[in-house]
Design a protein around this motif. Structure first.
Motif, mmCIF file in Angstrom:
data_model
loop_
_atom_site.group_PDB
_atom_site.id
_atom_site.type_symbol
_atom_site.label_atom_id
_atom_site.label_comp_id
_atom_site.label_asym_id
_atom_site.label_seq_id
_atom_site.Cartn_x
_atom_site.Cartn_y
_atom_site.Cartn_z
ATOM 1 N N SER A 84 -17.019 -28.275 5.447
ATOM 2 C CA SER A 84 -16.249 -29.285 6.181
ATOM 3 C C SER A 84 -16.241 -28.997 7.676
ATOM 4 O O SER A 84 -16.156 -29.919 8.490
ATOM 5 C CB SER A 84 -14.817 -29.352 5.653
ATOM 6 N N SER A 85 -16.342 -27.713 8.036
ATOM 7 C CA SER A 85 -16.310 -27.339 9.456
ATOM 8 C C SER A 85 -17.627 -27.620 10.177
ATOM 9 O O SER A 85 -17.701 -27.486 11.407
ATOM 10 C CB SER A 85 -15.961 -25.852 9.595
ATOM 11 N N GLN A 86 -18.671 -28.013 9.432
ATOM 12 C CA GLN A 86 -19.951 -28.311 10.076
ATOM 13 C C GLN A 86 -19.888 -29.595 10.886
ATOM 14 O O GLN A 86 -20.728 -29.838 11.755
ATOM 15 C CB GLN A 86 -21.055 -28.412 9.026
ATOM 16 N N GLY A 87 -18.891 -30.431 10.600
ATOM 17 C CA GLY A 87 -18.719 -31.658 11.368
ATOM 18 C C GLY A 87 -19.802 -32.692 11.129
ATOM 19 O O GLY A 87 -20.048 -33.553 11.978
ATOM 20 N N CYS A 88 -20.450 -32.626 9.959
ATOM 21 C CA CYS A 88 -21.559 -33.532 9.659
ATOM 22 C C CYS A 88 -21.202 -34.563 8.604
ATOM 23 O O CYS A 88 -22.081 -35.297 8.139
ATOM 24 C CB CYS A 88 -22.772 -32.724 9.187
ATOM 25 N N GLY A 89 -19.946 -34.611 8.198
ATOM 26 C CA GLY A 89 -19.565 -35.535 7.142
ATOM 27 C C GLY A 89 -20.069 -35.058 5.804
ATOM 28 O O GLY A 89 -20.251 -33.862 5.559
ATOM 29 N N SER A 90 -20.332 -35.994 4.897
ATOM 30 C CA SER A 90 -20.841 -35.663 3.569
ATOM 31 C C SER A 90 -22.316 -35.302 3.667
ATOM 32 O O SER A 90 -23.116 -36.070 4.210
ATOM 33 C CB SER A 90 -20.650 -36.839 2.615
ATOM 34 N N ILE A 91 -22.680 -34.134 3.135
ATOM 35 C CA ILE A 91 -24.042 -33.629 3.312
ATOM 36 C C ILE A 91 -24.551 -32.976 2.034
ATOM 37 O O ILE A 91 -23.776 -32.639 1.139
ATOM 38 C CB ILE A 91 -24.124 -32.586 4.454
ATOM 39 N N TYR A 92 -25.879 -32.808 1.994
ATOM 40 C CA TYR A 92 -26.520 -31.966 0.981
ATOM 41 C C TYR A 92 -27.098 -30.750 1.687
ATOM 42 O O TYR A 92 -27.694 -30.864 2.762
ATOM 43 C CB TYR A 92 -27.641 -32.718 0.264
ATOM 44 N N ILE A 93 -26.912 -29.574 1.071
ATOM 45 C CA ILE A 93 -27.459 -28.350 1.637
ATOM 46 C C ILE A 93 -28.110 -27.542 0.530
ATOM 47 O O ILE A 93 -27.494 -27.291 -0.509
ATOM 48 C CB ILE A 93 -26.367 -27.530 2.376
ATOM 49 N N PRO A 94 -29.387 -27.172 0.691
ATOM 50 C CA PRO A 94 -30.048 -26.359 -0.334
ATOM 51 C C PRO A 94 -29.504 -24.941 -0.308
ATOM 52 O O PRO A 94 -29.104 -24.427 0.744
ATOM 53 C CB PRO A 94 -31.522 -26.405 0.068
ATOM 54 N N MET A 95 -29.483 -24.291 -1.449
ATOM 55 C CA MET A 95 -29.030 -22.908 -1.516
ATOM 56 C C MET A 95 -30.197 -21.969 -1.193
ATOM 57 O O MET A 95 -31.100 -21.759 -2.007
ATOM 58 C CB MET A 95 -28.472 -22.592 -2.903
ATOM 59 N N THR A 96 -30.197 -21.443 0.017
ATOM 60 C CA THR A 96 -31.212 -20.498 0.460
ATOM 61 C C THR A 96 -30.666 -19.078 0.358
ATOM 62 O O THR A 96 -29.488 -18.859 0.059
ATOM 63 C CB THR A 96 -31.618 -20.785 1.907
ATOM 64 N N LYS A 97 -31.516 -18.089 0.631
ATOM 65 C CA LYS A 97 -31.125 -16.692 0.555
ATOM 66 C C LYS A 97 -29.928 -16.377 1.453
ATOM 67 O O LYS A 97 -29.203 -15.402 1.234
ATOM 68 C CB LYS A 97 -32.286 -15.815 0.986
ATOM 69 N N ASP A 98 -29.705 -17.206 2.471
ATOM 70 C CA ASP A 98 -28.569 -16.988 3.375
ATOM 71 C C ASP A 98 -27.240 -17.033 2.629
ATOM 72 O O ASP A 98 -26.239 -16.490 3.100
ATOM 73 C CB ASP A 98 -28.566 -18.058 4.481
ATOM 74 N N PHE A 99 -27.214 -17.695 1.476
ATOM 75 C CA PHE A 99 -25.976 -17.844 0.709
ATOM 76 C C PHE A 99 -25.885 -16.858 -0.464
ATOM 77 O O PHE A 99 -25.016 -17.002 -1.322
ATOM 78 C CB PHE A 99 -25.864 -19.276 0.171
#
Length: 577
Positions: free
Chosen positions: A520-535
């Motif tokens: 929610s803090s990304q400020g981009c509204g409703s989004i899709y984000i792939p799960m990469t190694k960063d997570f």
């Protein structure tokens, strides 16, 4: 001590509130821990995780959980008493209880351990029992990737005087310690179990000498994973079989997204087989409705009356199918089997569907099988279905006929013992899913819509540590199965209240260290984000199942559980349920 490596139970479930409606309020004592963020008090592991079993008057942030598979055995009586400087929490079973024939219970706690360099620790469990046949302490050490590094079983043999069981535990790489207490009493005998304390050491130091660990907020490298607006991502191709796993039930923002996903995917990617984590027998009528313009739904269907939004989806699917040939139509089926009930209930609901269907068909064969399904003899319906196979396939369609036969055989095979049926819920949903894909999904793609605790590929924590539906699907279909999590930051969810009535209540706002807060803090509204190694790390995320409780956020590794996350901005007010 008995030791097993990397083992877990096969099945689990999220128990429908109706099953526990007639049982003990002790369930609430164990689940409804009181959140107290912001209060000034000394924080220790013993207090935060209720390791000394204050239970009913505990202010623990992380209360003990009940394995809902044993909810039928939840006890009608509990005693909380103070003995000197400690509490004693007792569960009682009185002989002659109306619903169960023995004491049987399993409690679970998962502790986020402090950061340390120690290789071993020790656990001490103080308790006493009367007339108990089996009393086990089940310990799992879990890594940051949610891999089970060790699993130990301690067989306790206490008597009616308080005594302690001790065990050394390996801690190398362990970040989460899962503790399950299982007890089973003698049949038809009054019995009780009492818990006094559970102490832990990290190396040689008591766990309370460490600060209570909190997961830090997510931080990503400068080159962040690419996010996609939901309006665009909803049209992406996610492969052959996709699981859309919601973190809560009946949140309007999540639900509206899921329905849009179903329709858009059917239109763009030939994803025409849609499976719901819902009653298989009920959905036979819904599939018939969207296939046949002349078919009318039963006006007494309570589910449709309570969830008008789903009735609207059915109308949209019916409009989509209008004028299309069979292979181009959407099919919808339920994969759950009402496992809080018996074979008799399954057969009766199938009879109800066939009776309603026969108002139009006026078939003597349909009438006969509907009557046989209400009888006591379980073989007669199967024999008649086989005898009249050609005619019944003509009336029902071959696929629907086969699914009815499959459901009857499956419900009969898993037995009528309700605890066993509920333990097998995820494997049962897998059998139904595989059957439907084999019979209806060969030339199309599939969407499975349900709770994320079932559809993820790793673990059902915090429901019960066991094998989820998504793990079965991943094993069978390999890279053809994609697990997608759907989260929201606010709004409401439907679950059972303190009186076991299904109600909608507002969700807690996400804490700073949660995935919901991060997205929610990304400020981009409703989004899709792939799960990469960063997570690839432990992070807090929301889970709400069949019961409204104060704790909603739990640590898990979402990278290991899901391929991607849809974050849907929530709505403050929800008045649609």
């Amino acid at each position: 001590m008995e030791t097993k490596k990397n083992t877990h139970r096969k099945d689990c479930f999220l128990l429908p509130a109706s099953l526990i409606q007639r049982h003990s309020v002790i369930f609430l004592f164990l689940l409804a821990g009181v959140l107290c963020f912001g209060q000034n008090r000394e924080r220790t592991y013993t207090k935060e995780y209720d390791l000394h079993f204050h239970m009913t008057d505990s202010t623990a942030l992380f209360p003990w959980r009940v394995n809902a598979a044993y909810s039928l055995f939840l006890l009608p009586f509990s005693v909380q008493e103070k003995k000197g400087d400690r509490f004693l929490f007792t569960l009682l079973y009185p002989k002659g209880h109306l619903f169960v024939d023995r004491l049987r219970a399993e409690l679970d706690q998962r502790i986020l351990l402090p950061l340390h360099q120690e290789e071993t620790g020790e656990i001490t469990f103080e308790c006493k029992t009367e007339c108990i046949d089996h009393f086990l302490l089940l310990l799992s050490g879990i890594s940051a990737g949610e891999e089970v590094l060790f699993f130990d079983t301690i067989r306790c043999s206490p008597d009616n005087a308080l005594s302690s069981a001790h065990a050394s535990i390996p801690l190398d790489g362990v970040e989460l310690l899962d503790i399950r207490i299982y007890a089973e009493g003698q049949k038809d005998t009054s019995a009780q179990i009492s818990f006094s304390k559970l102490d832990l050491t990290i190396g040689r130091l008591p766990i309370d000498s460490f600060a209570v660990r909190e997961l830090p907020p997510l931080s990503l490298p400068a080159k962040k994973p690419k996010t996609v607006p939901v309006e665009k991502s909803i049209g992406m191709d996610f492969g052959q079989i996709v699981g859309i796993g919601e973190s809560v039930h009946e949140n309007s923002a999540i639900r509206d997204f899921a329905y849009q996903f179903i329709l858009k995917q059917a239109e763009l990617h030939n994803r025409k087989l849609v499976l719901f984590e819902s009653s298989a027998d009920r959905f036979l009528a819904y599939d018939k409705y969207i296939q046949d313009p002349s078919f009318l739904l039963d006006t007494t269907d309570l589910y449709l009356k309570e969830t008008h939004h789903f009735a609207h989806l059915l109308d949209q699917l019916r409009a989509y199918n209008a004028g299309k040939k069979g292979k181009d139509r959407i099919r919808i089926f339920g994969i759950d089997l009402n496992l809080n009930e018996t074979y008799r209930d399954t057969a009766t609901r199938l009879s109800n569907y066939l009776t309603h269907l026969n108002l139009t068909l006026q078939s003597s064969e349909i009438d006969r099988i509907a009557v046989l399904l209400r009888g006591e003899d379980r073989e007669k319906p199967i024999l008649y279905l086989s005898e009249k196979k050609d005619r019944l396939q003509e009336l029902l369609t071959a696929g629907t006929y086969r699914y009815i036969v499959h459901l009857l055989n499956l419900s009969n095979r898993i037995g009528d013992e309700l605890t066993s049926r509920n333990i097998k819920r995820d494997s049962t949903m897998f059998e139904n899913t595989r059957f439907l894909i084999d019979n209806f999904g060969k030339n199309t793609k599939t969407t499975v819509y349900g709770h994320a605790v079932h559809l993820n590929i790793l673990s059902t924590y915090p429901a019960v540590p066991c094998r989820p539906l998504g793990n079965y699907l991943k094993d069978l279909y390999k890279e053809d199965y994609t697990s997608l999590l759907v989260l929201t930051d606010k709004g409401g969810a439907v679950a059972g209240d303190a009186h076991y009535n299904r109600t909608k209540k507002s969700l807690l706002l996400p804490p700073e260290g949660s995935m919901e807060h991060f997205l929610s803090s990304q400020g981009c509204g409703s989004i899709y984000i792939p799960m990469t190694k960063d997570f690839d790390r432990l992070v807090l995320s929301r889970f709400k199942g069949f019961q409204h409780i104060m704790q909603e956020f739990y640590p898990s590794n979402l990278y290991k559980r899901h391929n991607g996350i849809f974050y849907i901005e929530g709505k403050h007010e929800e008045k649609d349920y």
